[in-house]
Design a protein around this motif. Structure first.
Motif, PDB file in Angstrom:
ATOM      1  N   ARG A   2      12.741 -11.376 -16.648  1.00 34.95           N
ATOM      2  CA  ARG A   2      12.083 -11.292 -17.945  1.00 34.95           C
ATOM      3  C   ARG A   2      13.102 -11.278 -19.087  1.00 34.95           C
ATOM      4  O   ARG A   2      12.858 -11.862 -20.135  1.00 34.95           O
ATOM      5  CB  ARG A   2      11.189 -10.062 -17.984  1.00 34.95           C
ATOM      6  N   PHE A   5      14.569 -15.012 -19.379  1.00 39.90           N
ATOM      7  CA  PHE A   5      13.617 -16.015 -19.863  1.00 39.90           C
ATOM      8  C   PHE A   5      12.446 -15.342 -20.585  1.00 39.90           C
ATOM      9  O   PHE A   5      11.287 -15.446 -20.161  1.00 39.90           O
ATOM     10  CB  PHE A   5      13.078 -16.842 -18.690  1.00 39.90           C
ATOM     11  N   GLY A   7      10.768 -16.089 -23.172  1.00 44.21           N
ATOM     12  CA  GLY A   7       9.747 -17.002 -23.678  1.00 44.21           C
ATOM     13  C   GLY A   7       8.702 -17.396 -22.657  1.00 44.21           C
ATOM     14  O   GLY A   7       7.665 -17.962 -23.007  1.00 44.21           O
ATOM     15  N   HIS A   8       8.932 -17.099 -21.404  1.00 45.96           N
ATOM     16  CA  HIS A   8       7.989 -17.450 -20.344  1.00 45.96           C
ATOM     17  C   HIS A   8       7.054 -16.303 -19.980  1.00 45.96           C
ATOM     18  O   HIS A   8       6.236 -16.437 -19.073  1.00 45.96           O
ATOM     19  CB  HIS A   8       8.751 -17.905 -19.087  1.00 45.96           C
ATOM     20  N   PHE A   9       7.184 -15.184 -20.678  1.00 45.47           N
ATOM     21  CA  PHE A   9       6.375 -14.017 -20.366  1.00 45.47           C
ATOM     22  C   PHE A   9       5.634 -13.549 -21.612  1.00 45.47           C
ATOM     23  O   PHE A   9       6.177 -13.588 -22.715  1.00 45.47           O
ATOM     24  CB  PHE A   9       7.252 -12.877 -19.832  1.00 45.47           C
ATOM     25  N   LYS A  10       4.405 -13.113 -21.392  1.00 48.07           N
ATOM     26  CA  LYS A  10       3.604 -12.598 -22.503  1.00 48.07           C
ATOM     27  C   LYS A  10       4.206 -11.271 -22.979  1.00 48.07           C
ATOM     28  O   LYS A  10       4.445 -10.375 -22.172  1.00 48.07           O
ATOM     29  CB  LYS A  10       2.163 -12.380 -22.043  1.00 48.07           C
TER      30      LYS A  10
END
Length: 141
Positions: A2, A5, A7-10
């Protein structure tokens, strides 16, 4: 992962609050030009949203320049859309008014078409935007 990256997780609720509090919103030329294209209700909602974040809004010089360059083209394009729509309505009324072509329209209904046609005149329907879009003065620094 997390952290690597994000931007790939809410974002969680705390992260969302921080984003809304600290984010800078960059306004694109089309956001400004769409104020001329949107319905009054949509325009009001966008203006309300922008007002709520006004201290966090940034309009790049290029976006302001493109807006000023293209706004008259957009407004005249909107006026042309109304004119074309009214022309189409007039042609439709003319075609429907022919007794030979449309036997199912009664003699009593024909005057209604004229009233409808009159209510669609350009000078009655098209009204230029009342409020102007005001761009903030560029920051000097």
């Amino acid at each position: 992962m997390r952290e690597i990256f994000p931007g790939h997780f809410k974002p969680n609720e705390t992260e969302f609050k921080k984003l809304w509090a600290e984010a800078i919103f960059i306004i694109d030329t089309n956001v400004l030009l769409n104020l001329y294209r949107y319905s009054a209700a949509t325009k009001n909602e966008l203006e309300k949203a922008l007002s709520a974040i006004k201290d966090q809004v940034f309009i790049p010089h290029q976006a302001a320049k493109e807006f000023l360059k293209n706004r008259l083209v957009v407004t005249s394009g909107q006026a042309k859309e109304y004119t074309n729509a009214i022309k189409t309505i007039n042609e439709l009324v003319e075609n429907l008014s022919s007794k030979d072509r449309h036997p199912f329209i009664t003699e009593q209904e024909l005057p209604t078409l004229g009233v409808f046609q009159d209510s669609c005149r350009v000078d009655r329907v098209f009204r230029p935007p009342v409020s102007a879009v005001v761009l903030p003065a560029p920051a000097r620094g």
